[in-house]
Motif scaffolding. Structure first.
Motif, PDB file in Angstrom:
ATOM      1  N   TRP A 141      11.266  29.844  -4.967  1.00 24.39           N
ATOM      2  CA  TRP A 141      12.232  30.131  -6.018  1.00 24.39           C
ATOM      3  C   TRP A 141      12.060  31.495  -6.291  1.00 24.39           C
ATOM      4  O   TRP A 141      12.335  31.951  -7.336  1.00 24.39           O
ATOM      5  CB  TRP A 141      12.078  29.321  -6.960  1.00 24.39           C
ATOM      6  CG  TRP A 141      10.731  29.197  -7.485  1.00 24.39           C
ATOM      7  CD1 TRP A 141      10.260  30.195  -8.890  1.00 24.39           C
ATOM      8  CD2 TRP A 141       9.486  28.448  -7.556  1.00 24.39           C
ATOM      9  NE1 TRP A 141       9.044  29.882  -9.220  1.00 24.39           N
ATOM     10  CE2 TRP A 141       8.449  28.795  -8.326  1.00 24.39           C
ATOM     11  CE3 TRP A 141       9.276  27.438  -6.406  1.00 24.39           C
ATOM     12  CZ2 TRP A 141       7.425  28.351  -8.009  1.00 24.39           C
ATOM     13  CZ3 TRP A 141       7.952  27.128  -6.359  1.00 24.39           C
ATOM     14  CH2 TRP A 141       7.052  27.228  -7.109  1.00 24.39           C
ATOM     15  N   THR A 142      11.487  32.495  -5.440  1.00 19.64           N
ATOM     16  CA  THR A 142      11.518  33.833  -5.613  1.00 19.64           C
ATOM     17  C   THR A 142      12.546  34.391  -6.500  1.00 19.64           C
ATOM     18  O   THR A 142      12.557  35.327  -7.157  1.00 19.64           O
ATOM     19  CB  THR A 142      10.878  34.461  -4.471  1.00 19.64           C
ATOM     20  OG1 THR A 142       9.669  33.956  -3.988  1.00 19.64           O
ATOM     21  CG2 THR A 142      10.775  36.279  -4.601  1.00 19.64           C
ATOM     22  N   THR A 143      13.696  34.119  -5.695  1.00 24.37           N
ATOM     23  CA  THR A 143      14.805  34.907  -6.318  1.00 24.37           C
ATOM     24  C   THR A 143      16.079  33.997  -6.590  1.00 24.37           C
ATOM     25  O   THR A 143      15.992  32.459  -6.300  1.00 24.37           O
ATOM     26  CB  THR A 143      15.653  35.837  -5.110  1.00 24.37           C
ATOM     27  OG1 THR A 143      15.860  35.259  -3.891  1.00 24.37           O
ATOM     28  CG2 THR A 143      14.406  36.755  -4.934  1.00 24.37           C
ATOM     29  N   GLU A 144      17.054  34.378  -7.306  1.00 20.64           N
ATOM     30  CA  GLU A 144      18.392  33.601  -7.696  1.00 20.64           C
ATOM     31  C   GLU A 144      19.291  34.328  -7.147  1.00 20.64           C
ATOM     32  O   GLU A 144      19.276  35.847  -7.235  1.00 20.64           O
ATOM     33  CB  GLU A 144      18.318  32.981  -8.948  1.00 20.64           C
ATOM     34  CG  GLU A 144      18.576  34.221 -10.132  1.00 20.64           C
ATOM     35  CD  GLU A 144      18.863  33.850 -11.304  1.00 20.64           C
ATOM     36  OE1 GLU A 144      19.470  32.693 -11.570  1.00 20.64           O
ATOM     37  OE2 GLU A 144      18.829  34.643 -12.345  1.00 20.64           O
ATOM     38  N   ASP A 145      20.440  33.816  -6.608  1.00 24.54           N
ATOM     39  CA  ASP A 145      21.841  34.406  -6.275  1.00 24.54           C
ATOM     40  C   ASP A 145      22.661  34.408  -7.237  1.00 24.54           C
ATOM     41  O   ASP A 145      22.919  33.255  -7.750  1.00 24.54           O
ATOM     42  CB  ASP A 145      21.989  33.744  -4.892  1.00 24.54           C
ATOM     43  CG  ASP A 145      23.217  34.577  -4.319  1.00 24.54           C
ATOM     44  OD1 ASP A 145      24.275  35.129  -5.074  1.00 24.54           O
ATOM     45  OD2 ASP A 145      23.533  34.501  -3.201  1.00 24.54           O
ATOM     46  N   SER A 154      10.933  34.299 -10.282  1.00 24.73           N
ATOM     47  CA  SER A 154       9.646  33.767 -10.315  1.00 24.73           C
ATOM     48  C   SER A 154       8.437  34.894 -10.769  1.00 24.73           C
ATOM     49  O   SER A 154       8.900  36.132 -10.837  1.00 24.73           O
ATOM     50  CB  SER A 154       9.230  33.237  -9.070  1.00 24.73           C
ATOM     51  OG  SER A 154       9.041  34.248  -8.060  1.00 24.73           O
ATOM     52  N   MET A 155       7.276  34.476 -10.820  1.00 19.14           N
ATOM     53  CA  MET A 155       6.204  35.529 -10.834  1.00 19.14           C
ATOM     54  C   MET A 155       6.174  36.586  -9.573  1.00 19.14           C
ATOM     55  O   MET A 155       6.289  37.697  -9.774  1.00 19.14           O
ATOM     56  CB  MET A 155       4.911  34.962 -11.046  1.00 19.14           C
ATOM     57  CG  MET A 155       3.750  35.823 -11.028  1.00 19.14           C
ATOM     58  SD  MET A 155       3.637  36.546 -12.724  1.00 19.14           S
ATOM     59  CE  MET A 155       3.193  34.906 -13.906  1.00 19.14           C
ATOM     60  N   GLY A 156       6.354  35.963  -8.478  1.00 16.15           N
ATOM     61  CA  GLY A 156       6.362  36.696  -7.131  1.00 16.15           C
ATOM     62  C   GLY A 156       7.657  37.723  -7.174  1.00 16.15           C
ATOM     63  O   GLY A 156       7.507  38.845  -6.719  1.00 16.15           O
ATOM     64  N   GLY A 157       8.729  37.147  -7.576  1.00 18.10           N
ATOM     65  CA  GLY A 157       9.976  38.081  -7.652  1.00 18.10           C
ATOM     66  C   GLY A 157       9.715  39.178  -8.643  1.00 18.10           C
ATOM     67  O   GLY A 157       9.823  40.549  -8.622  1.00 18.10           O
TER      68      GLY A 157
END
Length: 612
Positions: A141-145, A154-157
C-alpha cells in the motif's frame, strides 16, 4: 544549529521495536497511535531491501490531541527557523481522498517553536510525479492513485518523499536572551481523525533582517488583529492593544532588530490573548443562553426580568473586555444560578413530601437529546460517555460507557434549599453476560456503578441496577438484542446501545435508580453517575435524569432510596404521561405498545410498558 536538537531524524534509537523516540516526549489523549516507525526487524528489512536505505519517520493516525516535543537549551539570543518535512491527510467525514487542502485551511496539525507555529500541508499539496520522482514499492500500500497521480500512502511512501526533499514546513521563533528554554515540536489539538507523518527536523539561526522579519511581522499583525472585538480579560486586552500599536508603528520602518523585538512581543501576547478568549468563552455562551431563555421559553418566569438585566450587564462587560481573569468564574456561577431560577417551574416554593415538584428542567441535557434541534447532546455534562458511534446507535438517544472507569457529572447552581429525589434510568453489566449473571445470582446487591448527588457538604449515592434485575425472558422484538442462555434460561439481552436503551421500556421501573439528596444554603448540587473500576466487557447504559423537589421540610432521609421507604411506592399518582416507542408524546395508550410514565405524589417516577 540542528546539533542542539536530540534525535532530529528519529534515527538514534538502538531498539528498532521501540515505539517512542529518544529525546522526544510524547503526550496523547486517545484514539490511534503516535509512534516512530516502521517498527520491527521485518519492516526494517523491507524498507532497506526496497530502497537501499532506512528512513525512520514519526506518524500519527486517528489519534486525538497529541504533542511530540522536546526542549532545546543554551541557544544564543536571536531568530531561528525550524523546519520539518511532513504532511497530513484528512480522515474526517465529509472529505474524500484527493481533496486538496488549501494553504489557509485550518489543518489541526502544527509545527511549533514556543508560541510561534505553522500548519502542516495536505499530502495532495505536492505531486511527486510533477517533480520527476517515481515511487519504489515498499509495502503493498506504498502509494494511492488519485486522479491518475500517485501520492504516499504509507511509511515507505513518505520516507521516499522526504528523501526527495518534499513537504517542507517552516516556523520562526525567537530567543529573547541566552538561556531561554526553546520548546519545539509537532502537535494536534483536535478530537478528529487525521493521518500525519513527519521527519527530519532542522534548526537554522537567522539574522533578523528587514527582508526576513517584516513578512513575519505583517502576518502576525494580521493574526492578532483578528482578535479585536472578541471578549477577553481586561489585562489581556490592554497588553494586546499596546503590543499591536508598537508593531504597527515599527513595521513601517527599516529597523530589522526593532521588527524582531516587536514580533517577539506579538508572539508573547498571542498565547495570552488566546487563553483569555478561551477563559471568557463559557461565560459568553452562558450569557447568550440566559438571554435566549429569558426572552423565549421562560419569558413567563417571575425571574425573567432579573435574568435579562443580569445577562445584558455581563454581555456589556464581556464585549467591553471589562472583566479580569479572577472575576470570570464567579460571574459564570452567578449567571448559571440565575439560569436555574429561570427554569424552576411555577409553584416550586410550595413543594412538600405530599406534593413534590419535578424540577428536571434545571438539568442541562437530562435525556441527552435536544428537542429543538433534533440532535443528541451531552451539553452541560463533564466527562460524558458515548452518544452512539453511528447513525443507527445515535437513534437510541441515550448514553453508554464501555469497559472504562468514569465519573460523569454536572453542577447546578441557584437551587432552592431543601430535599430532592435524584433519579436516572440506568443499568450496569459487570463483565460479559455470563460473568455478570454469575455475579448477580450470587449477590444481586453487588454493583460497579452509582448515581450520586453532592450537596450541603455531603455526598449521597445509590447503586445502579444490574442488567439482570429486570425480567428479560420475553422477546419484545427490540433491535440490538440477542438470546443468551444463562442458568438454563433464555434471556433477551442487549448487544448495542439501541438494545440497551430499548430494554428499559419493558423493565417496569427496575432500572430507575433513585437517591435522596440535600441542597444547602449555597444552592449548589452536583449530580452524576460513576463507575470506579475499569473492567473488560463492563457496560453502563443510561438515560433520563430526573430531579424532584420535596421542599425544605421533607421527611425523606438523605442518601436513602425513596422507593424503598415504607408506603412510598403506593403513593397516589400525581401525573400520568404516555409515549410511543420512538419517544413521541401521546394523549393516551394506543393500540400496540405504549410507554406509560407515572409520577407519584411522593416524587417517584414509574415507567412501564402497556400492551393493547
Amino acid at each position: 544549529m540542528t546539533k542542539y536538537i536530540t534525535n532530529p531524524g528519529f534515527d538514534d534509537d538502538e531498539n528498532i521495536d521501540y515505539g517512542g523516540a529518544e529525546g522526544w516526549t510524547i503526550d496523547r489523549v486517545d484514539g490511534g497511535n503516535v509512534v516512530r516507525g516502521p517498527l520491527g526487524q521485518g519492516n526494517k528489512d523491507l524498507m532497506e531491501g526496497a530502497l537501499g536505505y532506512m528512513n525512520y519517520c514519526f506518524e500519527s493516525w486517528h489519534c486525538h490531541k497529541w504533542d511530540i516535543w522536546q526542549e532545546v537549551k543554551d541557544l544564543p539570543k536571536g531568530m531561528y527557523e525550524l523546519q520539518v518535512q511532513g504532511y497530513v491527510r484528512c480522515e474526517v467525514g465529509g472529505y474524500n481522498r484527493g481533496d486538496d487542502i488549501e494553504p489557509d485551511y485550518p489543518s489541526p496539525v502544527k509545527l511549533y517553536m514556543n508560541k510561534a507555529e505553522s500548519q502542516f500541508p495536505s499530502v495532495y499539496s505536492e505531486c511527486p510525479a510533477d517533480e520527476g520522482h517515481e515511487f519504489t514499492t515498499v509495502e503493498s500500500w506504498t502509494t494511492e492513485d488519485v486522479n491518475g497521480n500517485l501520492y504516499p500512502n504509507s511509511m515507505g511512501g513518505a520516507a521516499q518523499c522526504f528523501a526527495w526533499g518534499m513537504y517542507q514546513v517552516k516556523a520562526y521563533g525567537l530567543i529573547a536572551q541566552k538561556g531561554d528554554v526553546f520548546r519545539i515540536g509537532v502537535k494536534m489539538d483536535k478530537n478528529q481523525d487525521w493521518w500525519c507523518i513527519f521527519d527530519n527536523f532542522k534548526l537554522t539561526y537567522r539574522t533578523p533582517t528587514v527582508e526576513l522579519v517584516k513578512p513575519l511581522l505583517e502576518a502576525q499583525i494580521e493574526k492578532v488583529e483578528a482578535f479585536d472585538g472578541q471578549p477577553m480579560t481586561k489585562t489581556a486586552k490592554a497588553k494586546l492593544d499596546a503590543a499591536l500599536a508598537t508593531a504597527k508603528e515599527v513595521v513601517k520602518g527599516e529597523d530589522g532588530q526593532a521588527m524582531f523585538d516587536a514580533l517577539g512581543g506579538l508572539y508573547d501576547i498571542t498565547a495570552d490573548v488566546e487563553e483569555a478568549i478561551a477563559l471568557c468563552e463559557p461565560l459568553q455562551k452562558a450569557v447568550e443562553k440566559l438571554l435566549e431563555d429569558a426572552t423565549g421559553s421562560y419569558a413567563s418566569s417571575k425571574f425573567a426580568g432579573a435574568a435579562q438585566q443580569l445577562g445584558l450587564s455581563y454581555q456589556g462587560k464581556l464585549m467591553g473586555c471589562e472583566l479580569e481573569a479572577e472575576e470570570i468564574d464567579p460571574a459564570l456561577i452567578e449567571v448559571k444560578a440565575m439560569s436555574t431560577k429561570l427554569r424552576l417551574p411555577e409553584g416550586y416554593e410550595n413543594a412538600s413530601d405530599n406534593d413534590p415538584v419535578e424540577v428536571t428542567s434545571v438539568i442541562m441535557s437530562p435525556s441527552f437529546y435536544d428537542d429543538e434541534n433534533y440532535v443528541n447532546t451531552s451539553e452541560g455534562w463533564t466527562n460524558p460517555g458515548n452518544l452512539g458511534n453511528d447513525d443507527d446507535q445515535k437513534g437510541a438517544e441515550a448514553m453508554e460507557f464501555w469497559q472504562v472507569a468514569f465519573d460523569m457529572y454536572q453542577d447546578i447552581y441557584g437551587l432552592p434549599k431543601g430535599t430532592y429525589v435524584l433519579q436516572v434510568d440506568a443499568w450496569v453489566r459487570m463483565g460479559d453476560n455470563t460473568e455478570n449473571y454469575n455475579t448477580f445470582t450470587q449477590n444481586n446487591d453487588t454493583t460497579m456503578a452509582y448515581v450520586y448527588g453532592v450537596g450541603d457538604g455531603s455526598t449521597y449515592s445509590a447503586p445502579v441496577a444490574n442488567l439482570m434485575k429486570a425480567n428479560l425472558t420475553e422477546d419484545y422484538g427490540y433491535a440490538g438484542t440477542e438470546v443468551a442462555t444463562l442458568g438454563g434460561v433464555d434471556y433477551y439481552l442487549p448487544n448495542s446501545l439501541v438494545g440497551g436503551r430499548s430494554i428499559m421500556d419493558s423493565a417496569d421501573g427496575a432500572y430507575t435508580n433513585s437517591v435522596v439528596v440535600k441542597v444547602g444554603d449555597d444552592g449548589i448540587l452536583r449530580i452524576g453517575i460513576k463507575k470506579d473500576e475499569e473492567k473488560t466487557n463492563s457496560w453502563v447504559v443510561l438515560d433520563n435524569f430526573n430531579l424532584i423537589y420535596h421542599g425544605e421540610n421533607s421527611g425523606l432521609q438523605p442518601g436513602s432510596d425513596p422507593s424503598a421507604i415504607d408506603n412510598m411506592i403506593s403513593a397516589p399518582a400525581k401525573k400520568v404521561e404516555y409515549y410511543s416507542l420512538d419517544g413521541r408524546r401521546l394523549n393516551g395508550a394506543m393500540k400496540g405498545i405504549t410507554i406509560q410514565k407515572t409520577t407519584l405524589a411522593n416524587g417517584v417516577i414509574v415507567v412501564k410498558k402497556i400492551r393493547k
